[in-house]
Design a protein around this motif. Structure first.
Motif, PDB file in Angstrom:
ATOM      1  N   ALA A 174       0.820  -1.212   0.000  1.00 18.44           N
ATOM      2  CA  ALA A 174       0.000   0.000   0.000  1.00 18.44           C
ATOM      3  C   ALA A 174       0.858   1.267   0.000  1.00 18.44           C
ATOM      4  CB  ALA A 174      -0.948  -0.002   1.200  1.00 18.44           C
ATOM      5  N   GLN A 175       2.128   1.127   0.400  1.00 19.84           N
ATOM      6  CA  GLN A 175       3.041   2.275   0.447  1.00 19.84           C
ATOM      7  C   GLN A 175       3.724   2.524  -0.895  1.00 19.84           C
ATOM      8  OE1 GLN A 175       2.889   3.502   3.614  1.00 19.84           O
ATOM      9  NE2 GLN A 175       1.708   1.683   4.098  1.00 19.84           N
ATOM     10  N   LEU A 176       3.509   1.621  -1.874  1.00 16.21           N
ATOM     11  CA  LEU A 176       4.226   1.682  -3.144  1.00 16.21           C
ATOM     12  C   LEU A 176       3.346   2.180  -4.272  1.00 16.21           C
ATOM     13  CD1 LEU A 176       5.960  -1.833  -2.950  1.00 16.21           C
ATOM     14  CD2 LEU A 176       6.961   0.384  -2.360  1.00 16.21           C
ATOM     15  N   ALA A 177       3.974   2.807  -5.242  1.00 15.95           N
ATOM     16  CA  ALA A 177       3.277   3.213  -6.460  1.00 15.95           C
ATOM     17  C   ALA A 177       3.335   2.065  -7.462  1.00 15.95           C
ATOM     18  CB  ALA A 177       3.944   4.454  -7.052  1.00 15.95           C
ATOM     19  N   ALA A 178       2.284   1.920  -8.242  1.00 16.57           N
ATOM     20  CA  ALA A 178       2.273   0.893  -9.298  1.00 16.57           C
ATOM     21  C   ALA A 178       3.473   1.117 -10.205  1.00 16.57           C
ATOM     22  CB  ALA A 178       0.980   0.977 -10.090  1.00 16.57           C
ATOM     23  N   GLY A 179       4.142   0.027 -10.566  1.00 20.92           N
ATOM     24  CA  GLY A 179       5.324   0.099 -11.422  1.00 20.92           C
ATOM     25  C   GLY A 179       6.640   0.113 -10.665  1.00 20.92           C
ATOM     26  N   THR A 180       6.584   0.213  -9.324  1.00 22.34           N
ATOM     27  CA  THR A 180       7.800   0.226  -8.504  1.00 22.34           C
ATOM     28  C   THR A 180       8.504  -1.127  -8.577  1.00 22.34           C
ATOM     29  OG1 THR A 180       6.823   1.816  -6.965  1.00 22.34           O
ATOM     30  CG2 THR A 180       8.688   0.526  -6.146  1.00 22.34           C
ATOM     31  N   GLN A 181       9.825  -1.094  -8.777  1.00 21.54           N
ATOM     32  CA  GLN A 181      10.648  -2.302  -8.741  1.00 21.54           C
ATOM     33  C   GLN A 181      11.003  -2.581  -7.282  1.00 21.54           C
ATOM     34  OE1 GLN A 181      11.884  -4.235 -11.592  1.00 21.54           O
ATOM     35  NE2 GLN A 181      10.105  -3.134 -12.341  1.00 21.54           N
ATOM     36  N   ILE A 182      10.866  -3.834  -6.883  1.00 21.43           N
ATOM     37  CA  ILE A 182      11.109  -4.202  -5.484  1.00 21.43           C
ATOM     38  C   ILE A 182      11.686  -5.614  -5.421  1.00 21.43           C
ATOM     39  CG2 ILE A 182       8.719  -4.968  -5.240  1.00 21.43           C
ATOM     40  CD1 ILE A 182       8.837  -4.035  -2.301  1.00 21.43           C
ATOM     41  N   ARG A 183      12.617  -5.830  -4.492  1.00 17.91           N
ATOM     42  CA  ARG A 183      13.140  -7.180  -4.244  1.00 17.91           C
ATOM     43  C   ARG A 183      12.260  -7.814  -3.175  1.00 17.91           C
ATOM     44  NH1 ARG A 183      17.656  -9.383  -5.765  1.00 17.91           N
ATOM     45  NH2 ARG A 183      18.231 -10.302  -3.781  1.00 17.91           N
ATOM     46  N   LEU A 184      11.801  -9.024  -3.465  1.00 19.36           N
ATOM     47  CA  LEU A 184      10.906  -9.730  -2.555  1.00 19.36           C
ATOM     48  C   LEU A 184      11.348 -11.164  -2.354  1.00 19.36           C
ATOM     49  CD1 LEU A 184       7.469  -8.583  -4.022  1.00 19.36           C
ATOM     50  CD2 LEU A 184       8.492  -7.831  -1.869  1.00 19.36           C
TER      51      LEU A 184
END
Length: 131
Positions: A38-48
């Motif tokens: 919920a804290q991220l904008a659509a399209g954000t790259q993230i390591r999960l």
């Protein structure tokens, strides 16, 4: 258990601990949001980290006949449930290499003849969290 670490594109979420959609390795995945999407904008790259939760009580014959094409990958069933297709790489504990991720403890055996067998195991939930 060891998670699979992926670089993913965040697409959307219904909220913390609810369903989120990410894209990893060219595949759209519906996961449990344990990473604060919920804290991220659509399209954000993230390591999960991806944590597959194998279903218990799977039918032995069904698992060993579910992957006649000898594939590795995930097929979405519904929600965050998947049929994980892969090959057994180890027993006691069982580890299945399903390409994008490893599924551990999908079933229990010490029979070394299972190593190299292609299977299809149900993942009841695919969790995604920060490493």
């Amino acid at each position: 258990m060891t998670p699979s670490v992926v670089t993913a594109t965040f697409l959307c979420t219904e909220g913390d601990y609810l369903e989120a959609i990410i894209e990893a390795d060219g595949q759209r995945l519906h996961v449990m949001d344990e990473f604060g999407g919920a804290q991220l904008a659509a399209g954000t790259q993230i390591r999960l980290e991806l944590w597959p939760q194998a279903s218990e009580g799977a039918d032995w014959d069904a698992m060993f006949t579910a992957n006649p094409g000898r594939e590795k990958g995930l097929r979405r069933l519904d929600g965050w449930r998947y049929l994980a297709l892969g090959v057994v790489t180890q027993v006691d504990p069982v580890i299945c290499d399903c390409g994008l991720l490893q599924v551990e403890d999908a079933f229990h055996t010490r029979d070394m003849r299972c190593v190299g067998a292609y299977v299809g195991v149900t993942v009841s939930r695919l969790d995604a969290c920060l490493p």
